[in-house]
Design an enzyme around this catalytic site. Structure first.
Site, mmCIF file in Angstrom:
data_model
loop_
_atom_site.group_PDB
_atom_site.id
_atom_site.type_symbol
_atom_site.label_atom_id
_atom_site.label_comp_id
_atom_site.label_asym_id
_atom_site.label_seq_id
_atom_site.Cartn_x
_atom_site.Cartn_y
_atom_site.Cartn_z
ATOM 1 N N GLU A 230 -5.964 -4.519 10.459
ATOM 2 C CA GLU A 230 -4.897 -3.547 10.705
ATOM 3 C C GLU A 230 -5.196 -2.755 11.971
ATOM 4 O OE1 GLU A 230 -2.725 -2.472 6.797
ATOM 5 O OE2 GLU A 230 -4.418 -1.141 6.997
ATOM 6 N N ASN B 29 0.874 -1.181 0.000
ATOM 7 C CA ASN B 29 0.000 0.000 0.000
ATOM 8 C C ASN B 29 0.908 1.227 0.000
ATOM 9 O OD1 ASN B 29 -1.856 2.013 0.430
ATOM 10 N ND2 ASN B 29 -2.394 1.374 2.512
ATOM 11 N N GLY C 141 2.118 2.491 10.722
ATOM 12 C CA GLY C 141 3.098 3.568 10.556
ATOM 13 C C GLY C 141 3.778 3.972 11.852
ATOM 14 N N LYS D 36 0.161 4.253 -0.440
ATOM 15 C CA LYS D 36 -0.477 5.473 0.083
ATOM 16 C C LYS D 36 -0.127 6.660 -0.830
ATOM 17 C CE LYS D 36 -0.349 3.372 4.596
ATOM 18 N NZ LYS D 36 -0.327 3.516 6.037
ATOM 19 N N GLU E 69 -7.090 5.077 7.470
ATOM 20 C CA GLU E 69 -6.823 6.491 7.135
ATOM 21 C C GLU E 69 -8.016 7.108 6.411
ATOM 22 O OE1 GLU E 69 -3.073 5.750 5.207
ATOM 23 O OE2 GLU E 69 -2.252 5.146 7.145
ATOM 24 N N SER F 236 2.973 -1.990 10.384
ATOM 25 C CA SER F 236 4.419 -2.100 10.579
ATOM 26 C C SER F 236 4.985 -3.470 10.227
ATOM 27 C CB SER F 236 4.806 -1.686 12.007
ATOM 28 O OG SER F 236 4.429 -0.336 12.240
ATOM 29 N N HIS G 60 -9.758 1.533 4.506
ATOM 30 C CA HIS G 60 -8.511 1.720 5.237
ATOM 31 C C HIS G 60 -8.740 2.708 6.386
ATOM 32 C CE1 HIS G 60 -4.422 2.820 6.221
ATOM 33 N NE2 HIS G 60 -4.056 1.698 5.650
HETATM 34 P P1 PGA Z 1 2.496 0.441 7.681
HETATM 35 O O1 PGA Z 1 1.058 0.673 6.993
HETATM 36 O O2 PGA Z 1 3.035 -0.854 7.126
HETATM 37 O O3 PGA Z 1 3.317 1.619 7.254
HETATM 38 O O4 PGA Z 1 2.270 0.362 9.138
HETATM 39 C C1 PGA Z 1 0.178 -0.388 6.800
HETATM 40 C C2 PGA Z 1 -1.112 0.112 6.172
HETATM 41 O O5 PGA Z 1 -1.585 1.190 6.552
HETATM 42 O O6 PGA Z 1 -1.688 -0.548 5.286
#
Ligand code: PGA
Length: 253
Positions: free
Chosen positions: A169, A9, A175, A11, A99, A215, A97
């Site tokens: 998640e 992903n 992140g 982003k 976000e 992560s 997601h």
């Molecule tokens: P990350 O993000 O691996 O940077 O923690 C995962 C995601 O949001 O899909």
């Protein structure tokens, strides 16, 4: 065996030049995926066709969208419709997601509408769910995730639910560099499968790939993916580094 999936992903990162270098380098170095394994690149909308073309002829490697709008078409300036994705031949799309839920106020109902449109267009929805830190701290994560699943998925038929990929998640792990432990991931992902089994029966629940996200990196992927109910990962930060993502692909069961 259920499909085991390494999903990148990206982003809102990378220019097209950097994106092309990243994909080329991953394709050059990754070992060929087995029949039950998949790699997916969820890229920014303007790059969908470019990256899709780069993946032509690559076994089990696909491009995906990061989002779509919940209405079919119309006066929604700046949005991307499922019909547009379909007309570009995009095979998968992330929905829900955290976000999107947090910064764009997406609701479980809107996510259900997106899933309906995607399934009707034969595009695989990658449905994200997961709890915030305060819910985890009060041990309410199972109930929280079950509600997300019920409100966005339980109107689907058995056949439809089988076409979905689920990504668990935990928001506190996205992140942040803080990964759920292997045990935490396995426990809640087994629970998610039991929620599906209660509604749709064991056989259907057993067919759905459930990814872990938050992560994931080369250093922890193998251990996370080794768990029974962890069928790969949805990877943000580490998917922007070629060597990291190649290792993560290599860590699939
Ligand atoms: P990350 O993000 O691996 O940077 O923690 C995962 C995601 O949001 O899909």
């Amino acid at each position: 065996m259920r499909k085991q999936i390494a999903a990148a992903n990206w982003k809102m990162n990378l220019t097209i030049d950097k994106a092309a270098i990243l994909v080329d380098s991953i394709l050059e170095n990754a070992t060929v995926l087995q029949d039950h394994q998949r790699a997916i690149f969820a890229v920014p909308a303007p790059y969908l066709s470019v990256i899709k073309n780069k993946l032509v002829g690559r076994k089990n490697i696909f491009v995906a969208a990061q989002n779509c709008h919940h209405k079919a078409s119309g006066a929604y300036t700046g949005e991307v419709s499922v019909e547009m994705l379909s007309s570009l031949g995009i095979p998968a799309c992330i929905v829900g997601h955290s976000e999107r839920r947090e910064y764009f106020n997406e609701t479980n109902e809107q996510i259900a509408e997106k899933i309906n449109l995607l399934l009707a267009a034969n595009i695989t929805p990658v449905f994200c769910c997961g709890e915030p830190l305060e819910i985890r701290e009060s041990e309410g994560q199972n109930e929280f995730v079950a509600t997300q699943i019920k409100e966005s998925l339980f109107h689907l038929s058995e056949n439809e639910i089988k076409k979905l990929v689920i990504a668990y998640e935990p928001i506190w792990a996205i992140g942040t560099g803080k990964t759920a432990t292997t045990q935490q991931a396995q426990e809640i992902q087994a629970y998610i499968r039991s929620v599906l089994a209660d509604q749709y029966g064991f056989e259907v629940a057993d067919a759905v790939s459930i990814l872990y996200g938050g992560s994931v990196k080369a250093a922890n992927a193998k251990e996370l993916f080794a768990s029974n109910d962890v069928d790969g990962g949805l990877v943000g930060g580490a998917s922007l580094i070629a060597d990291e993502f190649v290792s993560i692909m290599g860590a699939l069961k």
